[in-house]
Write an enzyme that holds these catalytic residues in place. Structure first.
Site, PDB file in Angstrom:
ATOM      1  CE  LYS A  40      -4.147  -0.275   2.543  1.00 22.77           C
ATOM      2  NZ  LYS A  40      -4.848  -0.091   3.809  1.00 22.77           N
ATOM      3  CG  ASN A 206     -22.754   7.700  11.769  1.00 20.18           C
ATOM      4  OD1 ASN A 206     -22.987   8.741  11.156  1.00 20.18           O
ATOM      5  ND2 ASN A 206     -21.662   7.004  11.571  1.00 20.18           N
ATOM      6  N   GLY A 251     -36.782   3.709   1.270  1.00 21.00           N
ATOM      7  CA  GLY A 251     -36.211   2.733   0.347  1.00 21.00           C
ATOM      8  C   GLY A 251     -36.112   1.375   1.012  1.00 21.00           C
ATOM      9  CB  CYS A 258     -20.607   4.477   8.826  1.00 26.51           C
ATOM     10  SG  CYS A 258     -18.908   4.933   8.536  1.00 26.51           S
ATOM     11  NE  ARG A 325     -16.529  -1.309   3.715  1.00 22.30           N
ATOM     12  CZ  ARG A 325     -15.685  -0.391   4.163  1.00 22.30           C
ATOM     13  NH1 ARG A 325     -15.091  -0.567   5.319  1.00 22.30           N
ATOM     14  NH2 ARG A 325     -15.450   0.699   3.459  1.00 22.30           N
TER      15      ARG A 325
HETATM   16  C1  UDX Z   1     -22.407   7.659   6.585  1.00 19.65           C
HETATM   17  C2  UDX Z   1     -22.590   9.021   7.272  1.00 19.65           C
HETATM   18  O1  UDX Z   1     -23.417   9.860   6.436  1.00 19.65           O
HETATM   19  C3  UDX Z   1     -21.254   9.681   7.574  1.00 19.65           C
HETATM   20  O2  UDX Z   1     -21.453  10.888   8.277  1.00 19.65           O
HETATM   21  C4  UDX Z   1     -20.421   8.710   8.423  1.00 19.65           C
HETATM   22  O3  UDX Z   1     -19.164   9.247   8.729  1.00 19.65           O
HETATM   23  C5  UDX Z   1     -20.270   7.381   7.695  1.00 19.65           C
HETATM   24  O4  UDX Z   1     -21.572   6.850   7.393  1.00 19.65           O
HETATM   25  P1  UDX Z   1     -21.898   6.710   4.136  1.00 19.65           P
HETATM   26  O5  UDX Z   1     -21.879   5.355   4.762  1.00 19.65           O
HETATM   27  O6  UDX Z   1     -20.847   7.056   3.163  1.00 19.65           O
HETATM   28  O7  UDX Z   1     -21.827   7.849   5.292  1.00 19.65           O
HETATM   29  O8  UDX Z   1     -23.306   6.818   3.396  1.00 19.65           O
HETATM   30  P2  UDX Z   1     -24.589   7.753   3.354  1.00 19.65           P
HETATM   31  O9  UDX Z   1     -24.580   8.531   2.103  1.00 19.65           O
HETATM   32  O10 UDX Z   1     -24.775   8.503   4.614  1.00 19.65           O
HETATM   33  O11 UDX Z   1     -25.745   6.630   3.209  1.00 19.65           O
HETATM   34  C6  UDX Z   1     -25.812   5.523   4.105  1.00 19.65           C
HETATM   35  C7  UDX Z   1     -26.938   4.569   3.719  1.00 19.65           C
HETATM   36  O12 UDX Z   1     -28.195   5.146   4.012  1.00 19.65           O
HETATM   37  C8  UDX Z   1     -26.982   4.187   2.244  1.00 19.65           C
HETATM   38  O13 UDX Z   1     -27.243   2.787   2.151  1.00 19.65           O
HETATM   39  C9  UDX Z   1     -28.146   4.976   1.687  1.00 19.65           C
HETATM   40  O14 UDX Z   1     -28.755   4.341   0.585  1.00 19.65           O
HETATM   41  C10 UDX Z   1     -29.063   5.031   2.893  1.00 19.65           C
HETATM   42  N1  UDX Z   1     -29.966   6.200   2.922  1.00 19.65           N
HETATM   43  C11 UDX Z   1     -29.460   7.449   3.060  1.00 19.65           C
HETATM   44  C12 UDX Z   1     -31.346   6.003   2.825  1.00 19.65           C
HETATM   45  O15 UDX Z   1     -31.837   4.859   2.707  1.00 19.65           O
HETATM   46  N2  UDX Z   1     -32.170   7.085   2.899  1.00 19.65           N
HETATM   47  C13 UDX Z   1     -31.705   8.355   3.055  1.00 19.65           C
HETATM   48  O16 UDX Z   1     -32.522   9.275   3.110  1.00 19.65           O
HETATM   49  C14 UDX Z   1     -30.308   8.540   3.134  1.00 19.65           C
END
Ligand code: UDX
Length: 437
Positions: A40, A206, A251, A258, A325
């Site tokens: 890496k 979160n 959805g 996360c 994941r």
């Molecule tokens: C998330 C947090 O937003 C971020 O602050 C943290 O540090 C890491 O986790 P991320 O995992 O990249 O970030 O994805 P995000 O865009 O927040 O979406 C997470 C999941 O929620 C996705 O599967 C998305 O499809 C779902 N989601 C999001 C919904 O089903 N409905 C929504 O309104 C928003």
């Protein structure tokens, strides 16, 4: 290249570490980033960035002179006092956070090294206190990350807030960490607090966002029963500034690296103290059931799924990433196969990563190829290209043009006009118009 202030050390150049290293360099700091995997480090030293994150590769190239990648802990400790720890804390089988990598980092730091351990990794509240007890000579600052995949660079450079948590005795260390973010100016409001509260801010944020998603998903399920449209309901709710319009997209549930991990870690953290976090138990359960509801929607139209060919459109946990994941597609494909269906899938970028996880799923190399001969389609990930698909042509190729839109991404009226029977989440089903010949 000029540099400002003191050097920044980064431990672990995974996704969080690399974004942190690149962005601090962009802010003008000298950065020493250390990882234990030599391949890496060699690749990054050559300028090869394996992580897909918009703007990241360019930022690393632009700041190449300010960033050193190394495997040597000695080089890191000599060159930097502030050590941003960005190692993984994946869930264990019990749902707790696995802190073995964090512990390995602490073990490598000397007893009284004068260094500051700045925790970016998500850890249970209480971790900082236990490290400080263990290593009284080490200063400790909690500075959790709030980055979203796909917008991580922008999130770092334009944060809603930067949380800096430190306890008595570590005020100077916290000042030094806060100073690193000073070039963000007004953008990065720096919220100073104690370590345990900083740790809880990350987990609670979160967990609250996940709660918002599970809440709107349950509202969606009720909307289906009473003839309402969850999109309209979310619009009306979101207009109330106390609620806010973001994270109200209904959805088939949340996934990713996360939310599932952090919600479970907070629930376990509470449980380990003897407190049963009732609400989070439901948030998790709703998220699990939400993926499974797709099966019921398909059965409503198709009856038994035995021998039915179901096309999954999208596999990644969200668009613009190949991250699998905790992707909803994993649970969904297993459930469909459990019901006797044959599953075929297409994803614009995640197929390589998904294939070893979904060995009994047939992978197609285009959306149309996946839809050909299928008895139904399920839109799992809202990739932009699915909106632009020639759906009328797709309907012609399917054995039965039926679609369950798991992200409410497509226009129900347009899909009906293209010849599809359409089912969304919390929307009213649209039957395809009867063809007049
Ligand atoms: C998330 C947090 O937003 C971020 O602050 C943290 O540090 C890491 O986790 P991320 O995992 O990249 O970030 O994805 P995000 O865009 O927040 O979406 C997470 C999941 O929620 C996705 O599967 C998305 O499809 C779902 N989601 C999001 C919904 O089903 N409905 C929504 O309104 C928003």
């Amino acid at each position: 290249m000029s540099e400002r202030g003191e050097a920044v050390g980064v431990i672990g150049v995974g996704w969080v570490g690399l974004v942190t290293a690149a962005c601090f360099a962009e802010l003008g700091h000298r950065v020493i980033a250390r990882d234990i995997v030599p391949e890496k480090v060699e690749a990054l030293t050559r300028g090869d960035v394996a992580i897909h994150e918009p703007g990241l590769t360019e930022m690393i190239h632009r700041n190449a002179e300010r960033i050193t990648f190394t495997t040597s802990m000695e080089e890191l400790l000599e060159g930097a006092r502030l050590l941003f720890t960005c190692v993984d804390t994946p869930p264990t089988y019990s749902g707790d956070a696995d802190l073995s990598r964090v512990r390995a980092v602490v073990a490598e730091l000397g007893e009284d090294s004068g260094h500051v351990l700045v925790m970016k990794s998500t850890v249970p509240a209480g971790t900082g206190e236990s490290i400080r007890r263990d290593r009284p000579g080490l200063s400790y600052v909690s500075c959790p990350e709030f980055l979203k995949e796909g917008t991580a660079v922008a999130d770092f450079m334009h944060p809603d807030r930067v949380v800096v948590g430190a306890d008595a005795g570590d005020e100077e260390a916290a000042d030094a960490v806060a100073a690193l973010y000073a070039p963000l100016g007004e953008e990065g409001e720096i919220l100073r607090t104690d370590v345990a509260s900083a740790e809880m801010i990350k987990l609670a944020s979160n967990a609250f966002l996940a709660t918002k998603i599970s809440f709107i998903n349950e509202i969606a399920n009720v909307c289906e029963e009473v003839g309402a449209d969850v999109g309209e309901v979310a619009r009306g709710m979101g207009a109330d500034t106390r609620i806010g319009s973001s994270f109200l997209r209904a959805g088939i549930g949340y996934g990713g690296s996360c939310f599932p991990k952090d919600v479970s870690a907070l629930k376990m953290l509470a449980g380990n103290t003897g407190y049963h976090f009732q609400l989070l138990t439901s948030v998790i359960e709703v998220n699990e059931l939400q993926k499974r509801r797709v099966v019921g929607k398909l059965e409503k139209h198709l009856g038994s799924l035995i021998g039915k060919r179901i096309a999954l459109l999208g596999l990644a946990f969200k668009p613009d990433t190949d991250d699998m994941r905790e992707a909803s597609s994993l649970v969904l494909s297993a459930r469909l196969q459990g019901e006797g269906a044959e599953v075929v899938a297409y994803d614009p970028v995640a197929v390589e990563r998904a294939s070893p996880m979904l060995t009994s799923v047939e992978m197609a190399d285009s959306a149309i190829a996946a839809l050909e001969g299928a008895d139904a389609a399920v839109l799992v990930t809202e990739w932009g290209e699915f909106r632009d698909l020639d759906w009328a042509a797709a309907a012609e190729k399917m054995a039965r043009p039926l679609i369950v839109d798991g992200r409410n991404f497509l226009d129900p009226t347009a899909m009906a006009a293209a010849g599809f029977e359409y089912e969304g989440i919390g929307r009213q089903a649209r039957p395809a118009p009867t063809k007049v010949s």
